[in-house]
Each structure stands twice: as structure tokens, then as C-alpha cells.
Design an enzyme around this catalytic site. Structure first.
Site: not given
Ligand code: GUN
Length: 288
Positions: A53, A120, A97
Site C-alpha cells: 500500500k 476501507d 489493517q
């Protein structure tokens, strides 16, 4: 004849090229898109994903901040960091995460993130919009990436029997909603660990999306000719014939011989997830 590959790597690079332009325009207007990623613990795969990422942010000119916390970090400490990031106007996207260590409640963490920074797309506010068919919220990245891949290959889903294997918060559940929504119009079957006869359901499916995280779970024999296969899984296993590690998906790669379209592993869904994360970050920066 083998399947046409749904090449997520090349499509994601095209998306990144568009994003680079958007990022440089935003920078000219004094906005520097900025993604903050929190990673708790030492899960090796998560560290690799977060590094990927970060690299993608670098390629597109997005600023990235990585906060790595030890496994023993208290939930309250993570919530405090999120509160600070919520208040920081220079940060446009926040991602924690998954998976987090067991003592940290992921739902609580997700709800704490400002929904306008929830890149997200897991916050109830964004998921609620998705349920209502309102696509103006931040959309979960892997489902969005899969929809883009299918759309880019002009695969028409109207009235098609689509089976989603796995009902996770991250992939299966939001993806099922997106497939069933008006305008996409697929007939969706959600299967999971308690489902009976998944094999039979697969045999009558036009599209199979495997997102359960079990290496080579879906067998070549389970699919009919010309099925479209999207493989979300990626697992590292030892090949018993060569004794070497290899990456495999949730679907046997030999299914390629029967499928009409299939995502490769790696290079299919993974890069699309990252491209959608960058897109969400730039969209969040743009709407600030
Ligand atoms: N772990 C695996 N996929 C994801 C994702 O899309 N978002 C987050 N936050 N964690 C993940």
C-alpha cells in the site's frame, strides 16, 4: 480453450495513472492526499500488504504515514490514535489493517474512524449507504476492485447466477450487496462455512467469486464450461513435488481450462484492492 485472464495488475496501473493526474491537480490547489495506516502486531502477511500500500502511494504521489504498534497495544491506545488522526485535517484516509490482535475489537475500531476518512468503507455509515444502493459513500476496496475488473472486461451480470463463497465483512458481504444492487442485477447466492452442497451450487453458477481464504478449495470439477471465476484468495503453500513455496488462490488454477474468464493469483484481485484504496483516498481528499 483456456480462460481470458482478468489482469488486475495492468488495470490497476491504468487507474494509478489517472490518480497521478488527480493528485497533481489537488496538490496545485494546496491539497496533499494523505493516507494513514495503522498496523498492530507482527503478522507477516499484513506487513507485506501494508508495504504494498505504501509503495502504491509513492507511485501516485499520495503521502502515506505508517504507524506500527506492538501486539500488546491496548484498544484504548489505538482509539486515541484514531481520534488524533480524525482531528488532523492533513490526513484524508485512515485504515487499520485487519486482522488486529484478538484483544482489539475491530468493529469498535471501525466505528471510531471518521466516516469521511474511512477509506476501507467499513464504517456503518458507509456500509449503510451501500445497503441503500447509494454509491456516493466510500466503498469497500476489494469488492469495488472486483466490480471494476468485471466491468472492464464487459462481463454482463444482469440475471446471471453469481455465487459468492465467503461472507466476510471485508469482501463477501459487501460484494454480494454490490452484485445484487439495481443496475448490476445479478442473482446472488452467498455461501459460507455452514453451507451445504457448495459444489452443486458452483456447478450451476455463471460466475463464482471465491473469498474464503482456503487454498484451492474450489475444484476444477465443480465448475461448468464458460464460468467466470474471480479468485480473491492468496495463500503460500509448499508444492509437494518440488518442495518449494508457491502462491495459490481459493480456486484450483487448472479451472482456467474450463473458465471463460479468470483472475490470476497473484496479479488479479490484489492490485485492484490497492488501486481502489488509493481512489478512496483521493476521493476523500477531494471532498474535504
Ligand atoms: N486485511 C485484508 N484486506 C484488508 C483490507 O481491505 N482492509 C484492511 N483494513 N485490512 C485488510
Amino acid at each position: 480453450m483456456g480462460a481470458v485472464l482478468l489482469d488486475g495488475k495492468s488495470l490497476s496501473r491504468e487507474i494509478e495513472d489517472d490518480l497521478k493526474l488527480r493528485v497533481s491537480k489537488l496538490k496545485k490547489n494546496g491539497i496533499e492526499p494523505h493516507l494513514a495506516v495503522i498496523l498492530i502486531g507482527d503478522d507477516i502477511a499484513s506487513h507485506v500488504y501494508v508495504r504494498n500500500k505504501e509503495n502504491a502511494c509513492k507511485r501516485t504521489g499520495i503521502i502515506s504515514t505508517k504507524v506500527i504498534l506492538p501486539m500488546a497495544t491496548l484498544e484504548e491506545e489505538v482509539l486515541q490514535i484514531i481520534d488524533e488522526m480524525n482531528k488532523n485535517n492533513d490526513i484524508h484516509g485512515i485504515l487499520v489493517q485487519s486482522p488486529t490482535p484478538r484483544h482489539i475489537d475491530e468493529l469498535k475500531i471501525t466505528e471510531r474512524i471518521d466516516p469521511t476518512k474511512d477509506v476501507d468503507g467499513f464504517h456503518p455509515w458507509n456500509l449503510g449507504k451501500l445497503v441503500q444502493g447509494d454509491m456516493r459513500g466510500l466503498i469497500p476496496c476489494t469488492p469495488a476492485g472486483i466490480m471494476k475488473l468485471l466491468n472492464n472486461a464487459k462481463i454482463n451480470l444482469v440475471g446471471k447466477k453469481v455465487t459468492v463463497i465467503g461472507r466476510s465483512r471485508i469482501v463477501g458481504m459487501p460484494l454480494s450487496l454490490m452484485l445484487a444492487q439495481k443496475g448490476v442485477d445479478a442473482t446472488v447466492t452467498i455461501t459460507h462455512s455452514r453451507s451445504k452442497d457448495i459444489e452443486k451450487i458452483c456447478m450451476t453458477s455463471d460466475v463464482i467469486i471465491a473469498a474464503l481464504g482456503r487454498p484451492e478449495f474450489v475444484k476444477k470439477e465443480w465448475i461448468k464450461h464458460s464460468t467466470v471465476i474471480v479468485d480473491v484468495g492468496i495463500s503460500r503453500i509448499i508444492d509437494s513435488s518440488t518442495n518449494k513455496y508457491e502462491l495459490v488462490g481459493d480456486v484450483e488454477s487448472s479451472a482456467m481450462e474450463k473458465a471463460s474468464y479468470m483472475t490470476p493469483v497473484p496479479g488479479g484481485v490484489g492490485p485492484m484492492t490497492i488501486a481502489m484504496l488509493l481512489t478512496n483516498t483521493v476521493n476523500a481528499a477531494n471532498s474535504n
